[in-house]
Design an enzyme around this catalytic site. Structure first.
Site, mmCIF file in Angstrom:
data_model
loop_
_atom_site.group_PDB
_atom_site.id
_atom_site.type_symbol
_atom_site.label_atom_id
_atom_site.label_comp_id
_atom_site.label_asym_id
_atom_site.label_seq_id
_atom_site.Cartn_x
_atom_site.Cartn_y
_atom_site.Cartn_z
ATOM 1 N N GLU A 33 -9.176 -22.247 6.202
ATOM 2 C CA GLU A 33 -9.839 -21.224 7.007
ATOM 3 C C GLU A 33 -10.121 -19.996 6.134
ATOM 4 O OE1 GLU A 33 -8.984 -18.811 11.203
ATOM 5 O OE2 GLU A 33 -7.296 -19.368 9.923
ATOM 6 N N LYS A 105 -14.739 -21.370 15.783
ATOM 7 C CA LYS A 105 -13.373 -21.358 16.306
ATOM 8 C C LYS A 105 -13.357 -20.892 17.757
ATOM 9 C CE LYS A 105 -8.866 -19.281 15.039
ATOM 10 N NZ LYS A 105 -8.273 -18.341 14.057
ATOM 11 N N CYS A 146 -7.181 -23.453 12.763
ATOM 12 C CA CYS A 146 -5.987 -22.605 12.821
ATOM 13 C C CYS A 146 -5.391 -22.467 14.225
ATOM 14 C CB CYS A 146 -6.294 -21.236 12.200
ATOM 15 S SG CYS A 146 -4.818 -20.305 11.696
#
Length: 265
Positions: A33, A105, A146
């Protein structure tokens, strides 16, 4: 990686890693990330957060993929959207240098940790709204980033789509990494009966933060195939489709899945 505040230096590191991956016989390279820019100072970072068309890290990765005939998964980059907000966006780049998939995300990291660390990702970044899968040399790849790891519904959908591999690039904090990193990555692999590839930021960064590291590859049974500990660099793992078939035959949880009744309360 131990990404810093200079996108061009980070791009150079990714291109060097791509060359090393090809030399080692890899079909695909995975990066963490925010591999193109890791800078918690948003005033300093703002000039470096540009559109896809102007992003030097994306351009360098696409050129490397094309020149080396290597698939590259950019865990995520900070991208300027047309509406002026930022996106934490992952890219899958094929061996011709074309963008095969994008994923923004979905879950924003807004937390206050007992260590005193406070993070408000939603203050600058807009959350994504789409679940994304894409065909790759490793099979069907499901995309997550994440903090998404803490939300099983996303991984249930990736499992429902029969993802062979799920990528979870990250920049995990040290306290949360020590407590939950291995636990959750292994759980998601087992739940989805899929491989999990989790490329991670590691070490102390130029902006002052420290990340947990431990880039992982986990098989569908939950066994850790690769753990890079605190090392930065390129690690290699074999993704074996036969292992996926064997696990799904032994424990067909995807086929046995049923809808959970809704509570009347």
């Amino acid at each position: 990686m131990t990404s810093g505040i200079d996108p061009h230096a980070n791009a150079d590191a990714i291109v060097a890693a791509a060359r090393e991956a090809v030399d080692g016989g890899a079909a695909m390279l995975f990066t963490p990330e925010m591999c193109g820019l890791l800078d918690r100072n948003r005033n300093r970072a703002t000039p470096n957060i540009v559109s896809e068309a102007d992003n030097p890290v994306l351009a360098a990765a696409r050129a490397a993929a094309r020149d080396l005939k290597l698939w590259i998964d950019l865990g995520s980059l900070a991208i300027l959207r047309e509406d002026g907000r930022w996106a934490n966006r992952g890219f899958v780049i094929d061996a011709d240098g074309a963008i095969a998939a994008r994923y923004d995300k979905i879950h924003m990291f807004d937390v206050d940790l007992a260590s005193g660390e406070s993070w408000r990702e939603s203050a600058a970044y807009a959350p994504g709204e789409q679940v994304v899968t894409v065909d790759t040399p490793l099979g069907l790849l499901g995309l997550a980033i994440c903090y998404d790891i803490r939300f099983p519904a996303l991984f249930e959908e990736l499992g429902r789509r029969r993802s062979d591999v799920i990528r979870v690039p990250a920049a995990f904090t040290v306290p949360t990494g020590k407590a939950h990193w291995h636990l959750m990555q292994r759980a998601r692999a087992v739940e989805a009966s899929a491989w999990v590839i989790a490329a991670a930021q590691t070490g102390r960064h130029e902006d002052g933060r420290e990340t947990y590291g431990h880039s992982l590859v986990i098989d569908p049974w939950g066994d850790v195939v690769l753990d890079m500990a605190e090392a930065a660099g390129v690690g290699f793992a074999m993704i074996d489709p036969a292992r996926t078939r064997d696990v799904r035959a032994q424990l067909p949880s995807l086929a046995n899945k049923r809808e959970i009744p809704k509570s009347a309360a």
